[in-house]
Scaffold this motif. Structure first.
Motif, PDB file in Angstrom:
ATOM      1  N   GLN A 136      -6.436   3.714   2.711  1.00  0.00           N
ATOM      2  CA  GLN A 136      -5.374   2.724   2.526  1.00  0.00           C
ATOM      3  C   GLN A 136      -5.615   1.492   3.391  1.00  0.00           C
ATOM      4  O   GLN A 136      -5.408   0.362   2.947  1.00  0.00           O
ATOM      5  CB  GLN A 136      -4.021   3.336   2.877  1.00  0.00           C
TER       6      GLN A 136
ATOM      7  N   VAL B 252      -2.927   0.657  -3.850  1.00  0.00           N
ATOM      8  CA  VAL B 252      -2.478  -0.661  -3.406  1.00  0.00           C
ATOM      9  C   VAL B 252      -2.138  -1.511  -4.623  1.00  0.00           C
ATOM     10  O   VAL B 252      -2.764  -1.377  -5.681  1.00  0.00           O
ATOM     11  CB  VAL B 252      -3.557  -1.334  -2.520  1.00  0.00           C
TER      12      VAL B 252
ATOM     13  N   THR C 208       0.861  -1.181   0.000  1.00  0.00           N
ATOM     14  CA  THR C 208       0.000   0.000   0.000  1.00  0.00           C
ATOM     15  C   THR C 208       0.895   1.228   0.000  1.00  0.00           C
ATOM     16  O   THR C 208       2.032   1.184   0.467  1.00  0.00           O
ATOM     17  CB  THR C 208      -0.932   0.050   1.233  1.00  0.00           C
TER      18      THR C 208
ATOM     19  N   ARG D  99      -6.088  -2.254   2.180  1.00  0.00           N
ATOM     20  CA  ARG D  99      -5.160  -3.282   2.677  1.00  0.00           C
ATOM     21  C   ARG D  99      -5.920  -4.482   3.242  1.00  0.00           C
ATOM     22  O   ARG D  99      -5.502  -5.626   3.104  1.00  0.00           O
ATOM     23  CB  ARG D  99      -4.249  -2.687   3.749  1.00  0.00           C
TER      24      ARG D  99
END
Length: 191
Positions: free
Chosen positions: A168, A41, A31, A172
């Motif tokens: 993010q 990502v 990421t 993830r």
């Protein structure tokens, strides 16, 4: 770490350790920050299938609802012609529970497919319009050992202002489970 390894390597420069992780079924994930309100990502996974088999399934965009549970609709609106240089138009709808609310997003994408027997197959997704300020993604398939290496990179900024770190983190957490689901569906299809 639940079958997920973090890796910052290019797909052509895999370490022996990462190769072993991929072959064992782990998803390698990287990421990175992308704008103040977005995220980016890149995920890699090994599929014990021939590249042509994977290509046939991932370019059937209506099946993406099976790979990505948040997607409720994935429909090709236009198949492309000479004027658009083979671009397809894709419409997708998804809903995602995020913090204390559920967001529903819709997106219209231009999709470009390219087949290269030596270097791999690629799908590029670019935002036409929708619930994002910007969105782009690339899916690459390369021959790898006795199967295929799938690399999926996405960067996006939603129209809803959510700090980049939260975007993010959501990417993830979601992308590895989505890719594991994709592998399960693809491998199950060819059994």
């Amino acid at each position: 770490m639940n079958g997920i390894a973090v890796a910052g390597l290019s797909q052509n420069n895999q370490s022996e350790s990462d190769i072993q992780k991929l072959l064992k079924g782990e998803i390698l994930l990287e990421t990175k920050p992308y704008s103040a309100w977005g995220g980016a990502v890149t995920a890699r996974m090994y599929l014990p299938l021939e590249r042509s088999q994977v290509w046939q399934q991932v370019t059937d965009y209506s099946r993406w609802v099976q790979y990505f549970p948040a997607l409720s609709r994935s429909e090709v609106l236009h198949r492309g012609d000479g004027q658009s240089k083979g671009a397809k138009r894709l419409y997708q709808v998804a809903s995602k529970a995020f913090l204390m609310f559920t967001a529903q997003v819709e997106i219209y994408l231009k999709v470009f497919e390219s087949i290269h027997q030596k270097t791999g197959h690629q799908i590029q997704f670019s935002l036409e319009r929708g619930s994002f300020t910007d969105f782009s993604a690339n899916l690459n398939l390369q021959d790898f050992k006795t199967g295929t290496l799938l690399t999926y990179s996405v960067q996006a900024t939603p129209t809803v202002l959510v700090p980049s770190l939260l975007i993010q983190e959501a990417m993830r957490l979601d992308l590895p489970s989505n890719l594991q689901k994709m592998r399960q569906v693809l491998c199950g299809y060819f059994r």
